[in-house]
Write a protein that holds these residues in place. Structure first.
Motif, mmCIF file in Angstrom:
data_model
loop_
_atom_site.group_PDB
_atom_site.id
_atom_site.type_symbol
_atom_site.label_atom_id
_atom_site.label_comp_id
_atom_site.label_asym_id
_atom_site.label_seq_id
_atom_site.Cartn_x
_atom_site.Cartn_y
_atom_site.Cartn_z
ATOM 1 N N GLY A 1 9.791 -7.542 7.140
ATOM 2 C CA GLY A 1 9.469 -7.019 7.997
ATOM 3 C C GLY A 1 8.600 -7.550 9.208
ATOM 4 N N ARG A 2 8.536 -6.726 10.576
ATOM 5 C CA ARG A 2 7.905 -7.247 11.467
ATOM 6 C C ARG A 2 5.930 -7.042 11.549
ATOM 7 N NH1 ARG A 2 7.308 -3.454 15.462
ATOM 8 N NH2 ARG A 2 7.787 -1.186 15.039
ATOM 9 N N VAL A 3 5.534 -7.250 11.779
ATOM 10 C CA VAL A 3 3.988 -7.039 11.796
ATOM 11 C C VAL A 3 3.626 -5.925 12.724
ATOM 12 C CG1 VAL A 3 1.586 -7.961 12.618
ATOM 13 C CG2 VAL A 3 3.064 -8.907 11.013
ATOM 14 N N THR B 1 -1.038 4.530 12.467
ATOM 15 C CA THR B 1 -0.117 3.897 12.343
ATOM 16 C C THR B 1 0.568 3.803 11.433
ATOM 17 O OG1 THR B 1 -0.728 1.913 14.747
ATOM 18 C CG2 THR B 1 1.136 1.268 12.773
ATOM 19 N N ARG B 2 2.133 4.418 11.460
ATOM 20 C CA ARG B 2 2.550 4.468 9.161
ATOM 21 C C ARG B 2 2.716 2.800 9.050
ATOM 22 N NH1 ARG B 2 3.260 9.370 7.738
ATOM 23 N NH2 ARG B 2 2.841 10.986 9.864
ATOM 24 N N PHE B 3 2.408 2.270 7.498
ATOM 25 C CA PHE B 3 2.945 0.779 7.313
ATOM 26 C C PHE B 3 3.259 0.554 6.140
ATOM 27 C CE2 PHE B 3 -1.804 1.387 7.408
ATOM 28 C CZ PHE B 3 -2.210 0.719 6.214
ATOM 29 N N GLU B 4 3.822 -0.390 5.188
ATOM 30 C CA GLU B 4 3.779 -0.356 4.229
ATOM 31 C C GLU B 4 2.509 -1.513 3.634
ATOM 32 O OE1 GLU B 4 7.638 0.362 1.826
ATOM 33 O OE2 GLU B 4 7.846 1.623 3.916
ATOM 34 N N SER B 5 2.338 -2.425 3.921
ATOM 35 C CA SER B 5 1.967 -3.632 3.371
ATOM 36 C C SER B 5 1.157 -3.795 4.329
ATOM 37 C CB SER B 5 2.849 -4.926 2.817
ATOM 38 O OG SER B 5 3.509 -5.037 3.870
ATOM 39 N N VAL B 6 0.004 -5.195 3.743
ATOM 40 C CA VAL B 6 -1.592 -5.465 4.979
ATOM 41 C C VAL B 6 -1.882 -6.798 4.065
ATOM 42 C CG1 VAL B 6 -2.750 -4.180 3.586
ATOM 43 C CG2 VAL B 6 -3.309 -4.970 5.791
ATOM 44 N N LYS B 7 -1.998 -7.908 5.435
ATOM 45 C CA LYS B 7 -2.371 -9.334 4.297
ATOM 46 C C LYS B 7 -3.140 -9.276 5.858
ATOM 47 C CE LYS B 7 0.623 -11.921 4.244
ATOM 48 N NZ LYS B 7 1.966 -13.273 5.041
ATOM 49 N N PHE B 8 -5.124 -10.084 5.643
ATOM 50 C CA PHE B 8 -5.615 -9.895 5.697
ATOM 51 C C PHE B 8 -5.357 -11.661 6.570
ATOM 52 C CE2 PHE B 8 -6.357 -6.871 3.356
ATOM 53 C CZ PHE B 8 -6.999 -5.819 4.511
ATOM 54 N N VAL C 1 0.575 -1.185 0.042
ATOM 55 C CA VAL C 1 -0.006 -0.084 -0.177
ATOM 56 C C VAL C 1 1.088 1.186 -0.492
ATOM 57 C CG1 VAL C 1 -1.735 -0.986 1.272
ATOM 58 C CG2 VAL C 1 -0.106 -0.191 2.742
ATOM 59 N N GLY C 2 2.172 1.359 -0.160
ATOM 60 C CA GLY C 2 3.154 2.012 -0.350
ATOM 61 C C GLY C 2 3.245 2.639 0.856
ATOM 62 N N TYR C 3 3.467 3.559 1.773
ATOM 63 C CA TYR C 3 3.710 4.323 2.631
ATOM 64 C C TYR C 3 2.620 4.633 2.947
ATOM 65 C CZ TYR C 3 6.508 6.134 6.699
ATOM 66 O OH TYR C 3 7.149 6.996 8.087
ATOM 67 N N SER C 4 1.538 4.119 4.040
ATOM 68 C CA SER C 4 0.238 4.483 4.194
ATOM 69 C C SER C 4 0.439 5.337 5.905
ATOM 70 C CB SER C 4 -0.956 3.924 4.074
ATOM 71 O OG SER C 4 -0.033 2.662 3.116
ATOM 72 N N LYS D 1 -13.039 -2.433 8.024
ATOM 73 C CA LYS D 1 -14.261 -2.918 7.523
ATOM 74 C C LYS D 1 -14.250 -3.764 7.304
ATOM 75 C CE LYS D 1 -15.522 2.567 7.142
ATOM 76 N NZ LYS D 1 -15.994 3.133 6.384
ATOM 77 N N THR D 2 -13.362 -4.557 7.194
ATOM 78 C CA THR D 2 -13.690 -6.352 6.706
ATOM 79 C C THR D 2 -13.628 -7.027 7.742
ATOM 80 O OG1 THR D 2 -11.727 -7.003 6.944
ATOM 81 C CG2 THR D 2 -11.703 -5.907 4.558
ATOM 82 N N ASN D 3 -14.272 -8.386 7.912
ATOM 83 C CA ASN D 3 -14.887 -9.102 8.936
ATOM 84 C C ASN D 3 -12.974 -10.571 9.221
ATOM 85 O OD1 ASN D 3 -14.597 -11.031 5.962
ATOM 86 N ND2 ASN D 3 -16.140 -12.515 6.961
ATOM 87 N N ARG D 4 -12.425 -10.062 8.608
ATOM 88 C CA ARG D 4 -11.029 -10.445 8.815
ATOM 89 C C ARG D 4 -10.265 -9.629 9.914
ATOM 90 N NH1 ARG D 4 -13.785 -14.179 6.982
ATOM 91 N NH2 ARG D 4 -12.670 -15.606 5.015
ATOM 92 N N ASP D 5 -9.142 -10.257 10.586
ATOM 93 C CA ASP D 5 -7.714 -9.303 11.125
ATOM 94 C C ASP D 5 -7.026 -8.995 9.955
ATOM 95 O OD1 ASP D 5 -8.591 -9.294 13.645
ATOM 96 O OD2 ASP D 5 -7.820 -11.499 14.115
ATOM 97 N N ALA D 6 -6.504 -7.804 9.940
ATOM 98 C CA ALA D 6 -5.826 -6.940 9.116
ATOM 99 C C ALA D 6 -4.339 -7.143 9.668
ATOM 100 C CB ALA D 6 -6.058 -6.071 8.592
ATOM 101 N N LEU D 7 -3.328 -7.262 9.706
ATOM 102 C CA LEU D 7 -1.520 -7.715 9.768
ATOM 103 C C LEU D 7 -1.209 -6.207 8.659
ATOM 104 C CD1 LEU D 7 -0.848 -11.496 10.181
ATOM 105 C CD2 LEU D 7 -1.933 -9.874 11.882
ATOM 106 N N LEU D 8 -0.360 -5.577 9.836
ATOM 107 C CA LEU D 8 0.130 -4.307 8.749
ATOM 108 C C LEU D 8 1.637 -4.524 9.383
ATOM 109 C CD1 LEU D 8 -2.212 -1.506 10.490
ATOM 110 C CD2 LEU D 8 -2.596 -2.438 8.576
ATOM 111 N N TYR D 9 2.551 -4.202 8.471
ATOM 112 C CA TYR D 9 4.101 -4.491 8.009
ATOM 113 C C TYR D 9 4.791 -3.374 7.708
ATOM 114 C CZ TYR D 9 2.663 -9.845 7.865
ATOM 115 O OH TYR D 9 2.473 -11.297 7.717
ATOM 116 N N GLU D 10 5.480 -3.121 8.962
ATOM 117 C CA GLU D 10 6.261 -1.799 8.300
ATOM 118 C C GLU D 10 7.785 -2.104 7.131
ATOM 119 O OE1 GLU D 10 9.364 -1.866 11.220
ATOM 120 O OE2 GLU D 10 10.557 -3.792 10.708
ATOM 121 N N GLY D 11 7.359 -3.175 6.395
ATOM 122 C CA GLY D 11 8.071 -3.330 5.270
ATOM 123 C C GLY D 11 7.141 -3.514 4.607
#
Length: 102
Positions: A79-81, A93-100, A55-58, A64-74
């Protein structure tokens, strides 16, 4: 008649084997993940489970989903969640990628 019935039963058995051997369809979250990148609002609609979204530098997100979203620093979910964002939650929180995950 008996031969046709045998052929039909054989075809049905083959189809049943294929259905049972085929992996399930990919799961996806229901809803929208909203985030801000480069000062602009963005969103992911029904994101797939366990797929990494760069998602770039967010800075900031609302899950607003029905899943947990893990936000990654890289990027590429490296990198770390840095935050686990549960359904209905928001963060600045600032993050660069996300996984559901389910």
């Amino acid at each position: 008649m008996r031969r046709a019935m045998s052929t039909t039963l054989g075809a049905l058995a083959a189809c049943a084997t294929l259905v049972l051997a085929t992996p399930g369809l990919a799961s996806a979250a229901s809803g929208t993940f909203e985030y801000t990148s480069a000062g602009l609002p963005n969103s992911l609609l029904t994101p797939k489970d366990n797929l990494c979204y760069g998602v770039g530098y967010s800075a900031g997100a609302t899950n607003k989903t029905n899943r947990d979203a893990l936000l990654y620093e890289g990027n590429s979910c490296h990198g770390r969640v840095i935050k686990e964002l549960s359904p209905g939650s928001s963060t600045d929180t600032r993050f660069e990628s996300v996984k559901f995950v389910h």
